[in-house]
Enzyme design. Sequence first.
Site, PDB file in Angstrom:
ATOM      1  N   LYS A  92       0.812  -1.218   0.000  1.00  0.00           N
ATOM      2  CA  LYS A  92       0.000   0.000   0.000  1.00  0.00           C
ATOM      3  C   LYS A  92       0.847   1.270   0.000  1.00  0.00           C
ATOM      4  O   LYS A  92       0.439   2.303  -0.536  1.00  0.00           O
ATOM      5  CB  LYS A  92      -0.939   0.000   1.206  1.00  0.00           C
ATOM      6  CG  LYS A  92      -2.007  -1.076   1.186  1.00  0.00           C
ATOM      7  CD  LYS A  92      -2.989  -0.889   0.047  1.00  0.00           C
ATOM      8  CE  LYS A  92      -4.156  -1.868   0.148  1.00  0.00           C
ATOM      9  NZ  LYS A  92      -5.123  -1.695  -0.972  1.00  0.00           N
ATOM     10  N   GLU A 114     -10.144   5.422   2.776  1.00  0.00           N
ATOM     11  CA  GLU A 114     -10.933   4.285   3.248  1.00  0.00           C
ATOM     12  C   GLU A 114      -9.963   3.156   3.559  1.00  0.00           C
ATOM     13  O   GLU A 114      -8.875   3.093   2.986  1.00  0.00           O
ATOM     14  CB  GLU A 114     -11.933   3.850   2.183  1.00  0.00           C
ATOM     15  CG  GLU A 114     -11.408   2.904   1.102  1.00  0.00           C
ATOM     16  CD  GLU A 114     -10.196   3.406   0.286  1.00  0.00           C
ATOM     17  OE1 GLU A 114      -9.493   2.536  -0.277  1.00  0.00           O
ATOM     18  OE2 GLU A 114      -9.940   4.621   0.219  1.00  0.00           O
ATOM     19  N   SER A 369       1.652  -9.770  -0.758  1.00  0.00           N
ATOM     20  CA  SER A 369       1.330  -8.347  -0.686  1.00  0.00           C
ATOM     21  C   SER A 369       1.470  -7.740   0.695  1.00  0.00           C
ATOM     22  O   SER A 369       1.583  -6.530   0.832  1.00  0.00           O
ATOM     23  CB  SER A 369      -0.096  -8.108  -1.198  1.00  0.00           C
ATOM     24  OG  SER A 369      -1.030  -8.875  -0.453  1.00  0.00           O
TER      25      SER A 369
END
Length: 384
Positions: A92, A114, A369
């Site tokens: 991210k 969000e 991830s």
Amino acid sequence: MTVVMQEPAAGGRFGEFGGRYVPESLIPACTAVDEAFRAAWADPEFHRELDDYRTTYAGRPTPLTAARNLSAELGITLLLKREDLAHTGSHKINNVLGQALLARRMGRGRLIAETGAGQHGVATATAAALFGLRATIFMGERDIERQQLNVFRMRMLGAEVVPVTGGSRTLKDATNEAMRHWVTAVDDAHFCLGSVAGPHPYPWMVREFQRVIGDEARGQCPDPDVVVACVGGGSNAAGTFAGFVDTAARLIGVEAAGGAAMSSGEPGVLHGSRSRLLQDEHGQIAEAHSIAAGLDYPGVGPEHAHLGASGRAQYVTVTDDEVVRAVRRLAEREGIICALESAHAVAWVLRAAGTPALPAGSTVLLTLSGRGDKDVSQLMEGLR
């Protein structure tokens, strides 16, 4: 070969998917983001600054780790792209650093975001602290309960975390509230969307910020047979696939069985774009379910819908039970505790290895991830 993963067509379209379905009050804000991103992406100085932060702050490039023990057991070569080793613990940060620099360039003083699993929220709070911005992060009440570590991290970093109590109290509802709030704050705040979803230019922009995963992985392993990643909205998968879309590698996106918009959804509009969505018989958005908060979403990014429709990528599902077993097996065989989201990709590899879906001798590149710290309390129950 079908040409995909280029700049979207007019109106932000990927084939029949994408677009910009937002209230009139948000059209100028989306246009401003589009214009600012195009200008920044054409500016060598923006790339230089972003690359510097990626290297000296986020810890890129992330390594490619050979999973030697699992490879021997499964009869394949399994290579893990280690986004779990990036600063904040997931992919991210790649997107958020780019958007935070863009927000600063646009003169915005606050980031709105969000989050589901909390990793995007943590990355947003981190970038806000780094660049002297304020951060307001919307998170479903149910996700707050199962991701308390990340909630604490966000608040420790100085962010305001707003609980969302409506609907399913998960990522869909957090996104709804974040977009509603953006309407009231467009002059001061930038909406830092965390996935390849939302109105144009977000699916394209987020993919480009995440492309660093695929570009690095291509340099580390130019010719894998299969490239696999988990898919909720799908940003880590989009970034990975972008590096291999013009090769012969098979692209496999792995969804949660209870949130399988690609496998079980129908075309529709949600959060500003047309994509594949879980819907009931009346066309209303159906609730998704996943043990992984980051995949508990009833839709998928519009470019993934296009990749599936074009046949360039294949989308499969795994169950919660398979995911928990995959976390444990990766931990016991390789000493890596991955996030529940990432474990979806691992679970498919464990199931498919040695079958026609993943023949013996295949080289598999899997994007890990995120790391599993955030899921430890949840896993304590699942692994007993």
